[in-house]
Design a protein around this motif. Structure first.
Motif, PDB file in Angstrom:
ATOM      1  N   ALA A   1       0.864  -1.188   0.000  1.00 51.55           N
ATOM      2  CA  ALA A   1       0.000   0.000   0.000  1.00 51.55           C
ATOM      3  C   ALA A   1       0.898   1.234   0.000  1.00 51.55           C
ATOM      4  CB  ALA A   1      -0.918   0.014   1.210  1.00 51.55           C
ATOM      5  N   ASP A   2       0.480   2.269  -0.707  1.00 53.69           N
ATOM      6  CA  ASP A   2       1.343   3.418  -1.033  1.00 53.69           C
ATOM      7  C   ASP A   2       0.557   4.716  -0.829  1.00 53.69           C
ATOM      8  OD1 ASP A   2       3.311   4.998  -2.257  1.00 53.69           O
ATOM      9  OD2 ASP A   2       2.931   4.254  -4.285  1.00 53.69           O
ATOM     10  N   ALA A   3       1.087   5.619  -0.011  1.00 56.99           N
ATOM     11  CA  ALA A   3       0.404   6.903   0.199  1.00 56.99           C
ATOM     12  C   ALA A   3       1.401   7.967   0.620  1.00 56.99           C
ATOM     13  CB  ALA A   3      -0.685   6.768   1.267  1.00 56.99           C
TER      14      ALA A   3
ATOM     15  N   GLY B   1       0.244   7.950 -11.243  1.00 58.02           N
ATOM     16  CA  GLY B   1      -0.111   6.889 -10.315  1.00 58.02           C
ATOM     17  C   GLY B   1       0.026   5.542 -11.011  1.00 58.02           C
ATOM     18  N   HIS B   2      -0.356   4.480 -10.285  1.00 55.87           N
ATOM     19  CA  HIS B   2      -0.066   3.128 -10.774  1.00 55.87           C
ATOM     20  C   HIS B   2      -0.899   2.096 -10.038  1.00 55.87           C
ATOM     21  CE1 HIS B   2       2.280   2.826  -7.005  1.00 55.87           C
ATOM     22  NE2 HIS B   2       2.531   4.109  -7.240  1.00 55.87           N
ATOM     23  N   GLY B   3      -1.141   0.997 -10.716  1.00 63.21           N
ATOM     24  CA  GLY B   3      -1.671  -0.157 -10.018  1.00 63.21           C
ATOM     25  C   GLY B   3      -0.725  -0.523  -8.895  1.00 63.21           C
TER      26      GLY B   3
ATOM     27  N   PHE C   1       4.936  -3.220  -6.188  1.00 62.87           N
ATOM     28  CA  PHE C   1       4.988  -1.787  -5.874  1.00 62.87           C
ATOM     29  C   PHE C   1       4.319  -0.999  -7.010  1.00 62.87           C
ATOM     30  CE2 PHE C   1       8.256   1.346  -3.783  1.00 62.87           C
ATOM     31  CZ  PHE C   1       7.268   2.305  -3.644  1.00 62.87           C
ATOM     32  N   HIS C   2       4.774  -1.257  -8.227  1.00 66.08           N
ATOM     33  CA  HIS C   2       4.229  -0.530  -9.377  1.00 66.08           C
ATOM     34  C   HIS C   2       3.702  -1.524 -10.406  1.00 66.08           C
ATOM     35  CE1 HIS C   2       7.041   2.520  -7.646  1.00 66.08           C
ATOM     36  NE2 HIS C   2       5.977   3.272  -7.831  1.00 66.08           N
ATOM     37  N   GLU C   3       2.392  -1.488 -10.603  1.00 71.24           N
ATOM     38  CA  GLU C   3       1.732  -2.370 -11.569  1.00 71.24           C
ATOM     39  C   GLU C   3       1.003  -1.511 -12.593  1.00 71.24           C
ATOM     40  OE1 GLU C   3      -1.049  -4.795  -9.395  1.00 71.24           O
ATOM     41  OE2 GLU C   3       0.390  -5.359  -7.873  1.00 71.24           O
TER      42      GLU C   3
ATOM     43  N   PHE D   1      -5.353   0.940  -7.236  1.00 71.45           N
ATOM     44  CA  PHE D   1      -4.290   1.779  -7.807  1.00 71.45           C
ATOM     45  C   PHE D   1      -4.095   3.032  -6.964  1.00 71.45           C
ATOM     46  CE2 PHE D   1      -8.288   2.557 -10.135  1.00 71.45           C
ATOM     47  CZ  PHE D   1      -8.466   3.914  -9.942  1.00 71.45           C
ATOM     48  N   THR D   2      -2.992   3.723  -7.228  1.00 71.83           N
ATOM     49  CA  THR D   2      -2.742   4.989  -6.537  1.00 71.83           C
ATOM     50  C   THR D   2      -3.159   6.148  -7.427  1.00 71.83           C
ATOM     51  OG1 THR D   2      -0.525   5.501  -7.373  1.00 71.83           O
ATOM     52  CG2 THR D   2      -0.666   3.950  -5.525  1.00 71.83           C
ATOM     53  N   ILE D   3      -3.502   7.243  -6.785  1.00 68.79           N
ATOM     54  CA  ILE D   3      -3.627   8.535  -7.445  1.00 68.79           C
ATOM     55  C   ILE D   3      -2.701   9.453  -6.652  1.00 68.79           C
ATOM     56  CG2 ILE D   3      -5.200  10.317  -8.295  1.00 68.79           C
ATOM     57  CD1 ILE D   3      -7.525   8.380  -7.819  1.00 68.79           C
ATOM     58  N   GLU D   4      -1.819  10.154  -7.327  1.00 73.12           N
ATOM     59  CA  GLU D   4      -0.771  10.888  -6.609  1.00 73.12           C
ATOM     60  C   GLU D   4      -0.327  12.141  -7.342  1.00 73.12           C
ATOM     61  OE1 GLU D   4       3.102   8.750  -6.707  1.00 73.12           O
ATOM     62  OE2 GLU D   4       1.935   6.997  -7.302  1.00 73.12           O
ATOM     63  N   PRO D   5      -1.266  13.075  -7.546  1.00 70.52           N
ATOM     64  CA  PRO D   5      -0.937  14.250  -8.349  1.00 70.52           C
ATOM     65  C   PRO D   5       0.166  15.113  -7.740  1.00 70.52           C
ATOM     66  CG  PRO D   5      -3.013  14.559  -7.179  1.00 70.52           C
ATOM     67  CD  PRO D   5      -2.639  13.117  -7.019  1.00 70.52           C
TER      68      PRO D   5
ATOM     69  N   PHE E   1      -0.142  14.763  -2.874  1.00 65.20           N
ATOM     70  CA  PHE E   1      -0.769  13.808  -1.956  1.00 65.20           C
ATOM     71  C   PHE E   1      -1.014  12.528  -2.736  1.00 65.20           C
ATOM     72  CE2 PHE E   1      -1.695  17.754   0.183  1.00 65.20           C
ATOM     73  CZ  PHE E   1      -1.733  17.448   1.533  1.00 65.20           C
ATOM     74  N   GLU E   2      -1.010  11.408  -2.053  1.00 59.94           N
ATOM     75  CA  GLU E   2      -1.219  10.113  -2.706  1.00 59.94           C
ATOM     76  C   GLU E   2      -2.119   9.228  -1.851  1.00 59.94           C
ATOM     77  OE1 GLU E   2       2.360   7.708  -3.116  1.00 59.94           O
ATOM     78  OE2 GLU E   2       1.383   6.437  -4.627  1.00 59.94           O
ATOM     79  N   TYR E   3      -3.101   8.610  -2.495  1.00 63.01           N
ATOM     80  CA  TYR E   3      -3.920   7.580  -1.858  1.00 63.01           C
ATOM     81  C   TYR E   3      -3.781   6.284  -2.635  1.00 63.01           C
ATOM     82  CZ  TYR E   3      -6.864  11.520  -0.037  1.00 63.01           C
ATOM     83  OH  TYR E   3      -7.349  12.666   0.544  1.00 63.01           O
TER      84      TYR E   3
END
Ligand code: MF3
Ligand code: CO
Ligand code: CO
Length: 270
Positions: A126-128, A189-191, A196-198, A220-224, A254-256
């Protein structure tokens, strides 16, 4: 009606719309693992937010993240990831992302800093990331950080199953531009979850109602990354990691980690 991958794939392919691969759809068991990794990751960022202050070094943040993650039974994904030397990314002011903690960089009054944590728990990721404002920050920096969070929250609010991937970026870019800021194009962002990165790559800009359709089970992440000035960036050639704004203006992120559910979305890490 319960989600059926084959049925939905056929339906959207007939319409000429790109569909997710089977690998992009997580099983219940995988989702439960990623959820647990997300809970740890969120606790680590909460811990950072309690402890962060002017006068500490970015290496101190690295130690806090490493210690807390380990205490909670997780591992820090950045450490040794493609040669990354530390457990967390710390990106200050004109650093856009992938800042490397070190014992010489001291947080000072007025700095804005992104702390980006990725936890591995029982093989799941998980990535944030969050922004922190150190002491008294000027009004423009406050506005930049607020608008960045709004960009992400607006995009998330509109997310739902069977939405289109580029809707995310459309919403982010629109809100950033309306506020006089720019969106970094080079990093997306990424799966996430099993690695880690998909796939898929998540754009933070683009046209509404275009791109892949989003199916339930996607994580996936969103991380503008939003800049005060130009959207253009460069790579620090001395470490081959850290990205800076071209014009020296400040950047915020920020990233979720999010899950598309049958009825909406769930934020797995923030
Ligand atoms: N956490 C970053 C992301 O959001 C990736 C950092 S890669 C690292 O995708 F190696 F620098 F940690
Ligand atoms: Co990420
Ligand atoms: Co991250």
């Amino acid at each position: 009606m319960k989600f059926n991958f084959e049925e939905q794939t056929l339906k959207y392919q007939k319409l000429g719309i790109v569909t997710p691969t089977k690998k992009m759809i997580k099983t219940e068991e995988q989702i439960e693992g990623i959820r647990k990794a997300g809970i740890i990751n969120t606790k680590v960022l909460d811990y950072v937010s309690e402890k962060i202050h002017a006068g500490m070094t970015t290496e101190d943040i690295n130690r806090l993240v490493q210690e807390k993650t380990t205490e909670l039974g997780g591992n820090c994904a950045p450490l040794n990831y493609e040669g990354f030397p530390k457990s967390v990314c710390t990106s200050i002011n004109d650093q856009v992302c992938h800042g490397i903690p070190d014992m010489h960089t001291i947080l000072k009054n007025g700095d804005i800093i992104n702390v980006d944590c990725t936890t591995i728990y029982q093989g799941y990721y998980a990535d944030a990331s969050r922004m922190f404002m150190i002491g008294e920050v000027d009004a423009e920096a406050k506005r930049l950080v607020r608008v960045t969070k709004e960009c992400l929250d607006l995009a998330v609010k509109e997310l739902k199953p069977y939405a289109r991937l580029r809707d995310i970026g459309y919403t982010i870019e629109k809100h950033a531009k309306e506020n006089g800021f720019s969106v970094v194009h080079e990093i997306g962002g990424h799966g996430v979850g099993i690695e880690f990165h998909e796939d898929p790559y998540i754009y933070h800009y683009g046209r509404k109602n275009t791109g892949m359709v989003l199916f339930p089970g996607m994580v996936f992440t969103i991380e503008p990354m939003i800049n005060e000035g130009t959207r253009h960036v460069f790579l620090d050639a001395s470490n081959n990691w850290t990205i800076y704004t071209d014009d020296g203006g400040r950047s915020s992120q920020f990233e979720y980690t999010v899950l598309i559910t049958e009825t909406g979305i769930e934020i797995l890490a923030y």
